[in-house]
Every structure is written in structure tokens, then in C-alpha cells.
Design a protein around this motif. Structure first.
Motif, PDB file in Angstrom:
ATOM      1  N   ASP A   1      -7.277  14.143  -1.151  1.00  0.00           N
ATOM      2  CA  ASP A   1      -5.909  13.924  -0.684  1.00  0.00           C
ATOM      3  C   ASP A   1      -4.921  13.979  -1.862  1.00  0.00           C
ATOM      4  N   PHE A   2      -4.190  15.095  -1.929  1.00  0.00           N
ATOM      5  CA  PHE A   2      -3.189  15.244  -3.005  1.00  0.00           C
ATOM      6  C   PHE A   2      -1.768  15.121  -2.461  1.00  0.00           C
TER       7      PHE A   2
ATOM      8  N   ALA B   1       2.660  13.556 -13.808  1.00  0.00           N
ATOM      9  CA  ALA B   1       4.031  13.082 -14.024  1.00  0.00           C
ATOM     10  C   ALA B   1       4.156  12.374 -15.368  1.00  0.00           C
ATOM     11  N   PHE B   2       3.212  11.493 -15.638  1.00  0.00           N
ATOM     12  CA  PHE B   2       3.307  10.721 -16.878  1.00  0.00           C
ATOM     13  C   PHE B   2       3.140  11.632 -18.095  1.00  0.00           C
TER      14      PHE B   2
ATOM     15  N   ILE C   1       7.179   7.843  -8.245  1.00  0.00           N
ATOM     16  CA  ILE C   1       6.851   8.175  -9.635  1.00  0.00           C
ATOM     17  C   ILE C   1       7.684   9.362 -10.092  1.00  0.00           C
TER      18      ILE C   1
ATOM     19  N   PHE D   1      -4.528   6.571 -20.331  1.00  0.00           N
ATOM     20  CA  PHE D   1      -3.710   7.162 -21.401  1.00  0.00           C
ATOM     21  C   PHE D   1      -3.844   6.322 -22.674  1.00  0.00           C
TER      22      PHE D   1
ATOM     23  N   LEU E   1      -6.578  -2.165  -1.500  1.00  0.00           N
ATOM     24  CA  LEU E   1      -5.651  -2.344  -2.613  1.00  0.00           C
ATOM     25  C   LEU E   1      -6.291  -1.950  -3.936  1.00  0.00           C
ATOM     26  N   LEU E   2      -7.591  -2.174  -4.050  1.00  0.00           N
ATOM     27  CA  LEU E   2      -8.272  -2.013  -5.335  1.00  0.00           C
ATOM     28  C   LEU E   2      -8.909  -0.642  -5.518  1.00  0.00           C
ATOM     29  N   MET E   3      -8.700   0.256  -4.563  1.00  0.00           N
ATOM     30  CA  MET E   3      -9.331   1.574  -4.662  1.00  0.00           C
ATOM     31  C   MET E   3      -8.353   2.599  -5.217  1.00  0.00           C
ATOM     32  N   PRO E   4      -8.595   3.095  -6.432  1.00  0.00           N
ATOM     33  CA  PRO E   4      -7.703   4.141  -6.947  1.00  0.00           C
ATOM     34  C   PRO E   4      -7.786   5.386  -6.067  1.00  0.00           C
ATOM     35  N   GLY E   5      -6.629   5.915  -5.704  1.00  0.00           N
ATOM     36  CA  GLY E   5      -6.593   7.115  -4.879  1.00  0.00           C
ATOM     37  C   GLY E   5      -6.559   8.355  -5.748  1.00  0.00           C
ATOM     38  N   LEU E   6      -7.354   9.339  -5.363  1.00  0.00           N
ATOM     39  CA  LEU E   6      -7.467  10.558  -6.163  1.00  0.00           C
ATOM     40  C   LEU E   6      -6.119  11.245  -6.342  1.00  0.00           C
ATOM     41  N   GLY E   7      -5.392  11.411  -5.228  1.00  0.00           N
ATOM     42  CA  GLY E   7      -4.108  12.123  -5.281  1.00  0.00           C
ATOM     43  C   GLY E   7      -3.116  11.429  -6.182  1.00  0.00           C
ATOM     44  N   LEU E   8      -3.025  10.118  -6.021  1.00  0.00           N
ATOM     45  CA  LEU E   8      -2.064   9.359  -6.823  1.00  0.00           C
ATOM     46  C   LEU E   8      -2.436   9.415  -8.301  1.00  0.00           C
ATOM     47  N   VAL E   9      -3.738   9.311  -8.584  1.00  0.00           N
ATOM     48  CA  VAL E   9      -4.187   9.411  -9.978  1.00  0.00           C
ATOM     49  C   VAL E   9      -3.792  10.776 -10.542  1.00  0.00           C
ATOM     50  N   PHE E  10      -4.022  11.821  -9.753  1.00  0.00           N
ATOM     51  CA  PHE E  10      -3.703  13.178 -10.200  1.00  0.00           C
ATOM     52  C   PHE E  10      -2.203  13.323 -10.481  1.00  0.00           C
ATOM     53  N   TRP E  11      -1.383  12.968  -9.484  1.00  0.00           N
ATOM     54  CA  TRP E  11       0.062  13.148  -9.649  1.00  0.00           C
ATOM     55  C   TRP E  11       0.614  12.258 -10.750  1.00  0.00           C
ATOM     56  N   MET E  12       0.072  11.044 -10.828  1.00  0.00           N
ATOM     57  CA  MET E  12       0.519  10.118 -11.873  1.00  0.00           C
ATOM     58  C   MET E  12       0.213  10.692 -13.257  1.00  0.00           C
ATOM     59  N   THR E  13      -1.002  11.242 -13.398  1.00  0.00           N
ATOM     60  CA  THR E  13      -1.381  11.848 -14.683  1.00  0.00           C
ATOM     61  C   THR E  13      -0.426  12.987 -15.032  1.00  0.00           C
TER      62      THR E  13
ATOM     63  N   VAL F   1       3.924   8.517  -4.958  1.00  0.00           N
ATOM     64  CA  VAL F   1       4.028   9.730  -5.792  1.00  0.00           C
ATOM     65  C   VAL F   1       5.490  10.120  -5.931  1.00  0.00           C
TER      66      VAL F   1
ATOM     67  N   VAL G   1      -4.225   5.107 -14.480  1.00  0.00           N
ATOM     68  CA  VAL G   1      -3.832   6.265 -15.299  1.00  0.00           C
ATOM     69  C   VAL G   1      -3.194   5.796 -16.609  1.00  0.00           C
TER      70      VAL G   1
ATOM     71  N   ILE H   1      -3.087   0.325  -8.107  1.00  0.00           N
ATOM     72  CA  ILE H   1      -4.202   0.401  -9.055  1.00  0.00           C
ATOM     73  C   ILE H   1      -4.368   1.807  -9.640  1.00  0.00           C
ATOM     74  N   SER H   2      -4.019   2.846  -8.880  1.00  0.00           N
ATOM     75  CA  SER H   2      -4.143   4.218  -9.402  1.00  0.00           C
ATOM     76  C   SER H   2      -3.208   4.435 -10.587  1.00  0.00           C
TER      77      SER H   2
ATOM     78  N   LEU I   1       0.835  -1.204   0.000  1.00  0.00           N
ATOM     79  CA  LEU I   1       0.000   0.000   0.000  1.00  0.00           C
ATOM     80  C   LEU I   1       0.870   1.253   0.000  1.00  0.00           C
TER      81      LEU I   1
END
Lengths: 374, 164
Positions: free
Chosen positions: A136-137, B17-18, A146, A246, B3-15, A143, A242, A237-238, A58
Motif C-alpha cells: 500500500d503506497f 520526503a525526508f 508530510i 536516518f 498503532l504500533l505497526m509501521p506501514g510500508l507506504g508511509l515508511v516509503f513516502w516518509m523516506t 503522507v 524512518v 510509528i512509521s 491512525l
């Protein structure tokens, strides 16, 4: 003769690089990693392997570095929360590894937001049942991983790109280009051209190459047991969500008329399949979403499973060690041997999963730009 | 399940960064690299086709060369044969001519010899007549110088006539 020396030189460099990567990753220092996880409940002597493993795969607000003499050294990462329209930015040291609360926030001990910040009542422990949604950012461990992987990728490939910009194009590549060129041509020939075709693969190359190396790098970094590796980035999974998004948007951005026609009005099938109940369009549209969904799940499940296997094997030492110290010591050589084997396997899987994700993305693109209707 | 819940922050930063990585690498890495790879492959393909073409040309040239050599050999042979024939002819002609000349020379010599002979005869004849006259003269003079004898001879002759 010259040519032969060139080839052997190339192979030598490649081999050295590979051995270097193997040495870095196969070193079973994961033991130390799991060791610190055993710390939270040292008094009981019980070792909760399940908790260790799940906690490890996690995300978290800290990045544990190492333990020296019962002291745990971690990087406290910034927590960024938006709650009721207000920004809360502070270092995670305020939470004191989940023991303290700060400005009405605390780290959840269980539930669907386990390990994440939640709103708590005045006692600093009980979750606030009436709390609004927290956005939560935070710059969490994943992060930061990444960011590190992204920085590394950019640095490396800008350097490689620069050497291509400057060098004589007919010269044999040396150094970094020598290492990456086979991978780049592999992505081009064995993925892009194979799945999309020689006419239309060009426009997808930047995305395919970026996705391939991003996943590959993060997979390998995930195998490193020490900072800046060890995070389960591609097993999150996040992240895979993403990446899949993409792929989905790239495919539909470039999708041509034939693709849309096939989706909404499949030619060459009886009308009753499309009207009045649009069975085929529904299946097609569902397919368009299922494809990236499978990409997301596949990468996530494979990488997480790999991490879990490694952590389970490592935990075995501590589980048995908590039963009897002798048992723990005697099992460790076998476990370490097995870990080395699994790590080698994981290097293969790192490459394989990057390859599979990229290949299936490319097939998706290939379907989005078919030659013409048939 | 966490484990299976996408986190908003991580999705945002990943988007973010990628996306940034994709943009930067596209501009500074993939473009130059793929350009060079394409250029190199085109160069290789061209070199390969060039090599094939040159090879073809070389074989053609080699064939042409052996053809030319055969032709030259043929011409050489012809020339040699002709030269031999010419030489033989020249020799034969020369011999014939020489023989003819020799014949002519010998004929001329014969003629000249004849002439010399005739001349010599003529000269000898003239000299012989002169010498004869001289001798005759001398003999006559000798004969006539003896008067007594002559007178006796004449008297004998007269006697014979008188008798007649």
C-alpha cells in the motif's frame, strides 16, 4: 540606545510570532474535529470515545475538512496499491468512506490492518483469507501532511537561506531569519556542539537541523485542528521509524575506526568477555539498534499520548453530552479551559520532543565519532 | 495494536520526503545560513580581539603620552632654569662690562681733562710771557720816551760812580 531598541524590537517580533502560533494552535477547535467523528453512529446516541480517538491518531485515506448541515466534506486522497505485481491507482472516494468496495478492495473495519485497504471476497465485505500481500503506497492523510510540512519547510528555509545569501552578513537579521536564527544557533550550540564536540559537529549539522525543524513543524501542524494540520504525523510509528533509521544510518555512515573497534573488539577488557562467547560485541551491537529504537518509541509515544489527551478531553464533552445535553454544556467551559492549557503544554512538548530527538541523535553521532581509543 | 505497526507506504513516502527535504535544505538553507553564522562569529571574535588589542595599545599610548609629558616638563624646567641662570649671567656680565667701560671712559676723560689742563696752562703760560714781554716792552718804551728824566737818572748814576 540603538542597541536597546534593536533588542526590544527583536523581542517584540519574537513575541508577536509566538503569540500568533499560540493563538493558532491553542484555539480549541479540536471540538469540531471530534464532532465529526461522532457522526458515524449518530443514530444510537452513544459516543464511542475510544473509537474516535484511535481513528483520529491512525492514518486514513480521507482528510476530513468540516461538516455543514450533516454533510461531511473531506478530501479524497489517492489510493495506490500493488497487488500481485499490478498497480491499482484510484481515488479513495471509490470506497465511499469505507462503505463500498472497488476492484476487490475494501477498507478493513477491524484487525491489524484496520482502516487500510484489504482484499475482499465477492460480497465486498468478507476479507479474502487467501489474499496475497497488498503493498500500500497510498497518499494517505499522514503522507499528505508530510508533503505539506516538507513543502512548507523547504519554502520557508529556502527563503531564509536566500536572505542570508543576499544580505550583508553583519547586519542584524530581520523578519524570518530573526525568528529562525535563535533556533538554528540553539541546535548548533546546545545540541550539536554540546553532544558531538566543537571539532566534528559540522558534518552532522544539516541532518540535525532538518530533523529538528521537521519534527518541530510537524508537531505544531499536528496541533492545528483544521486542514492542513491535525494529523498525528510525528505520533505515527512509521514516521518516527524512518527518522530513527536516518539517525542510525547517518551515525554509522560517519562512524570512525574507534567506534567499530569498540563495537567488535572493546579495548581494555578481559578477553573472556569477547572470546569464545562474544558477550560484549553482542551487547554493543544490540545497543546500536536499541538507541534508534528508543528514539522511535519516545517520539511516537509522546506525540500520540498528547493527541490522545486532547481528544479525550474534547470527547468528554460529547460523552457527557450523550448522557445529558445539560451535562455536556456545563462541562464544556471547564474542558475548554483545560484544553487551552493542554494545548499550551503541547506547544512546549512540540519543541521539547524535537529537541530531545535531535539531542539524542546528536549524542548517538557523538558516540560514533569518538576522539580516540582510551 | 495497529498503532504500533509501521506501514510500508508511509515508511516509503516518509523516506522520500525526508530525504528530499534533507537534500534541499542542506543545499539551499543550512549551508548559506551556517556559513553566514560562522563568518559572523569569526568577525565578532576578530572584532573582539581587535578591540582588546586596540584597548591595550591605547593604554600603552596613554602611558607613553604621560611619560612624554613628564619628560617634556622636565626639559622645560631645565631650560627655564638654565635660561634664568644664563640671563643672570648675561646681566652680570653686562653690568661688569658696563662698569668697566664706564671706568675706562672716566679714566680717559680724566686723562683728557689733564691734557686739556696742561695744554691750557701751556697756552696760558705762553700768552702770559708774551703779554709780559709786551707789557715790559710797552713799559720800557714808556720809560724811555721821557728823555729828561732818563738823562737825569743817568747823570745820577754817573754821579754815584764818580763818587765811588
Amino acid at each position: 540606545m540603538q542597541a536597546l531598541r534593536d533588542i526590544s524590537g527583536r523581542a517584540g517580533t519574537l513575541l508577536t510570532a509566538m503569540v500568533f502560533v499560540l493563538l493558532l494552535t491553542a484555539f480549541p477547535a479540536t471540538a469540531a474535529d471530534a464532532g465529526y467523528k461522532a457522526k458515524p453512529e449518530p443514530s444510537s446516541g452513544d459516543f464511542d470515545a475510544r473509537k474516535v480517538i484511535v481513528d483520529h491518531v491512525l492514518d486514513s485515506y480521507y482528510w476530513h475538512l468540516f461538516d455543514i448541515a450533516d454533510r461531511s466534506y473531506s478530501i479524497h486522497l489517492p489510493v495506490i496499491l500493488i497487488y500481485e505485481g499490478r498497480f491499482y491507482v484510484f481515488l479513495s472516494s471509490r470506497f465511499d468512506h469505507g462503505k463500498a468496495d472497488y476492484k476487490g478492495f475494501a477498507v478493513a473495519k477491524e484487525g491489524s490492518r484496520k482502516g487500510r485497504a484489504i482484499r475482499v471476497l465477492a460480497d465486498g465485505r468478507t476479507p479474502d483469507p487467501d489474499a496475497a500481500t497488498i503493498y500500500d503506497f497510498s497518499i494517505t492523510r499522514n503522507v499528505l501532511s508530510i508533503f505539506i510540512a516538507s513543502g512548507l519547510l523547504c519554502l520557508l528555509f529556502i527563503k531564509v537561506g536566500k536572505s542570508y545569501r543576499d544580505a550583508d552578513i553583519y547586519a542584524t537579521p530581520k523578519g524570518l531569519p530573526l525568528f529562525f536564527e535563535p533556533l538554528i544557533t540553539f541546535v548548533r550550540d546546545q545540541i550539536a556542539i554540546l553532544a558531538i564536540g566543537p571539532e566534528k559537529y559540522h558534518r552532522f549539522m544539516p541532518y540535525l537541523l532538518t530533523a529538528f525543524f521537521f519534527i518541530f513543524f510537524n508537531n505544531l501542524l499536528g496541533l492545528l485542528p483544521i486542514f492542513p494540520g491535525g494529523s498525528n504525523v510525528t505520533g505515527n510509528i512509521s514516521v518516527t521509524f524512518v527518522l530513527a533509521m536516518f539517525t542510525f544510518f547517518t551515525a554509522h555512515w560517519y562512524a570512525n575506526k574507534t567506534y567499530w573497534k569498540h563495537m567488535f573488539n572493546m579495548p581494555g577488557v578481559p578477553l573472556f568477555l569477547k572470546f569464545p562467547i562474544p558477550i560484549l560485541p553482542v551487547i554493543e551491537i544490540a545497543g546500536a539498534f536499541i538507541k534508534p529504537f528508543t528514539l522511535m518509541i519516545r517520539l511516537f509515544a509522546n506525540m500520540t499520548a498528547g493527541h490522545m489527551v486532547i481528544l479525550s478531553l474534547t470527547s468528554l464533552i460529547f460523552v457527557l453530552g450523550s448522557v445529558s445535553v445539560f451535562l455536556g454544556y456545563s462541562i464544556s467551559p471547564i474542558t475548554v479551559l483545560f484544553l487551552v492549557f493542554i494545548n499550551f503544554l503541547k506547544i512546549l512538548v512540540s519543541f521539547l520532543q524535537a529537541y530531545i530527538f535531535t539531542l539524542f541523535s546528536a549524542f548517538f553521532f557523538g558516540m560514533a565519532v569518538p576522539k580516540d581509543s582510551h | 495494536m495497529e498503532l504500533l505497526m509501521p506501514g510500508l507506504g508511509l515508511v516509503f513516502w516518509m523516506t522520500v520526503a525526508f530525504g528530499v527535504v534533507l537534500y534541499i535544505l542542506k543545499k539551499y538553507a543550512w549551508k548559506p545560513i551556517l556559513n553566514v553564522l560562522d563568518a559572523r562569529e569569526k568577525h565578532l571574535a576578530k572584532s573582539f580581539s581587535d578591540a582588546k588589542r586596540i584597548e591595550h595599545e591605547v593604554t600603552q599610548l596613554a602611558a607613553m603620552k604621560s611619560e612624554k609629558i613628564a619628560e617634556a616638563e622636565k626639559i622645560y624646567e631645565e631650560i627655564t632654569v638654565k635660561a634664568e641662570r644664563d640671563a643672570e649671567k648675561i646681566i652680570a656680565d653686562a653690568r661688569e662690562k658696563a662698569e668697566q667701560e664706564a671706568h675706562e671712559i672716566s679714566e680717559k676723560t680724566d686723562k683728557m681733562m689733564q691734557q686739556f689742563k696742561e695744554e691750557a696752562f701751556r697756552k696760558v703760560k705762553g700768552q702770559i710771557s708774551d703779554l709780559s714781554i709786551e707789557i715790559a716792552e710797552k713799559v720800557l718804551l714808556e720809560e724811555l720816551s721821557d728823555r729828561d728824566r732818563n738823562s737825569r737818572y743817568v747823570s745820577s748814576l754817573l754821579e754815584k760812580i764818580a763818587v765811588n
